[in-house]
Design a protein around this motif. Structure first.
Motif, PDB file in Angstrom:
ATOM      1  N   VAL A  73       0.862  -1.192   0.000  1.00 12.22           N
ATOM      2  CA  VAL A  73       0.000   0.000   0.000  1.00 12.22           C
ATOM      3  C   VAL A  73       0.893   1.234   0.000  1.00 12.22           C
ATOM      4  O   VAL A  73       1.868   1.305   0.747  1.00 12.22           O
ATOM      5  CB  VAL A  73      -0.920   0.014   1.250  1.00 12.22           C
ATOM      6  CG1 VAL A  73      -1.731   1.296   1.316  1.00 12.22           C
ATOM      7  CG2 VAL A  73      -1.833  -1.200   1.267  1.00 12.22           C
ATOM      8  N   ASP A  74       0.574   2.218  -0.833  1.00 10.86           N
ATOM      9  CA  ASP A  74       1.284   3.502  -0.806  1.00 10.86           C
ATOM     10  C   ASP A  74       0.783   4.278   0.403  1.00 10.86           C
ATOM     11  O   ASP A  74      -0.422   4.518   0.534  1.00 10.86           O
ATOM     12  CB  ASP A  74       1.022   4.299  -2.083  1.00 10.86           C
ATOM     13  CG  ASP A  74       1.712   3.683  -3.289  1.00 10.86           C
ATOM     14  OD1 ASP A  74       2.865   3.225  -3.141  1.00 10.86           O
ATOM     15  OD2 ASP A  74       1.096   3.645  -4.375  1.00 10.86           O
ATOM     16  N   ALA A  75       1.693   4.662   1.284  1.00 10.46           N
ATOM     17  CA  ALA A  75       1.306   5.352   2.513  1.00 10.46           C
ATOM     18  C   ALA A  75       2.225   6.534   2.765  1.00 10.46           C
ATOM     19  O   ALA A  75       3.397   6.523   2.380  1.00 10.46           O
ATOM     20  CB  ALA A  75       1.375   4.386   3.690  1.00 10.46           C
ATOM     21  N   ASN A  76       1.679   7.532   3.439  1.00 10.58           N
ATOM     22  CA  ASN A  76       2.491   8.633   3.948  1.00 10.58           C
ATOM     23  C   ASN A  76       3.063   8.164   5.282  1.00 10.58           C
ATOM     24  O   ASN A  76       2.384   7.452   6.031  1.00 10.58           O
ATOM     25  CB  ASN A  76       1.645   9.886   4.160  1.00 10.58           C
ATOM     26  CG  ASN A  76       1.154  10.459   2.856  1.00 10.58           C
ATOM     27  OD1 ASN A  76       1.900  10.538   1.884  1.00 10.58           O
ATOM     28  ND2 ASN A  76      -0.107  10.843   2.806  1.00 10.58           N
ATOM     29  N   VAL A  77       4.286   8.551   5.576  1.00 11.32           N
ATOM     30  CA  VAL A  77       4.909   8.139   6.832  1.00 11.32           C
ATOM     31  C   VAL A  77       5.591   9.314   7.514  1.00 11.32           C
ATOM     32  O   VAL A  77       5.954  10.300   6.877  1.00 11.32           O
ATOM     33  CB  VAL A  77       5.966   7.019   6.618  1.00 11.32           C
ATOM     34  CG1 VAL A  77       5.325   5.744   6.131  1.00 11.32           C
ATOM     35  CG2 VAL A  77       7.072   7.458   5.694  1.00 11.32           C
ATOM     36  N   GLN A  78       5.737   9.181   8.813  1.00 11.48           N
ATOM     37  CA  GLN A  78       6.584  10.043   9.625  1.00 11.48           C
ATOM     38  C   GLN A  78       7.706   9.145  10.121  1.00 11.48           C
ATOM     39  O   GLN A  78       7.455   8.019  10.565  1.00 11.48           O
ATOM     40  CB  GLN A  78       5.827  10.615  10.821  1.00 11.48           C
ATOM     41  CG  GLN A  78       4.847  11.704  10.492  1.00 11.48           C
ATOM     42  CD  GLN A  78       5.558  12.980  10.081  1.00 11.48           C
ATOM     43  OE1 GLN A  78       6.621  13.333  10.575  1.00 11.48           O
ATOM     44  NE2 GLN A  78       4.956  13.690   9.147  1.00 11.48           N
TER      45      GLN A  78
END
Length: 163
Positions: free
Chosen positions: A98-103
């Motif tokens: 899954v393409d996800a935004n991360v910190q």
């Protein structure tokens, strides 16, 4: 018909001992709801390494709000840097590919430092829950094998300066 009840005398010392023993539990209240997770990590001196990476994925694998990282106890012998980015989750993750935004949180020791260091970070996930992680760092000379001491052996690249 009357009944006679035998009562035991009140023992203040026993009651006090019970209250003293229960005191920390009663006073702590919700504090027990959140336990701090402690991890250990090996790091090469002066080299930047990723300690934490949190995606914006909910339990059902849908996208949620951006997670938040807050360093509550910074390292004494190095520095941390936060970065935001995008990644495709690995096939072994609970939400695979899954393409996800991360910190992400990275650590780098002071130049030439070897020894131990420690970072504590609060992580507010997409569900709004806050967890705390204390990361105990063993900083070795340059060329030290790096990574979490409890790392899975699946061959996935876990520690890098890239997101």
């Amino acid at each position: 018909m009357s009944r006679h009840f035998r009562t035991r005398p009140f023992r203040p010392t026993l009651a006090l001992a019970v209250l003293i023993a229960a005191g920390p539990v009663l006073a702590a209240g919700p504090a027990f709801a959140q336990a701090t997770k402690v991890r250990e990590h090996s790091v090469a001196s002066g080299k930047q390494v990723r300690l934490v990476m949190v995606p914006n994925l909910k339990k059902d694998c849908s996208l949620g709000p951006q997670p938040e990282l807050k360093v509550t106890s910074p390292p004494k012998n190095g520095a941390t840097v936060q970065r935001a980015g995008k990644v495709k989750t690995p096939g072994t993750y609970r939400c695979p590919n899954v393409d996800a935004n991360v910190q992400a949180l990275f650590y780098e020791s002071k130049a030439g430092f070897t020894g131990t260091d420690e970072v504590t970070v609060e992580i507010k996930g997409t569900d709004g829950n806050v967890s705390t992680q204390t990361i105990k760092l063993t900083v070795g000379p340059a060329g030290t094998k790096e990574g979490p001491k409890d790392a899975p052996k699946d061959g996935a690249k876990k520690d890098t300066t890239d997101l």
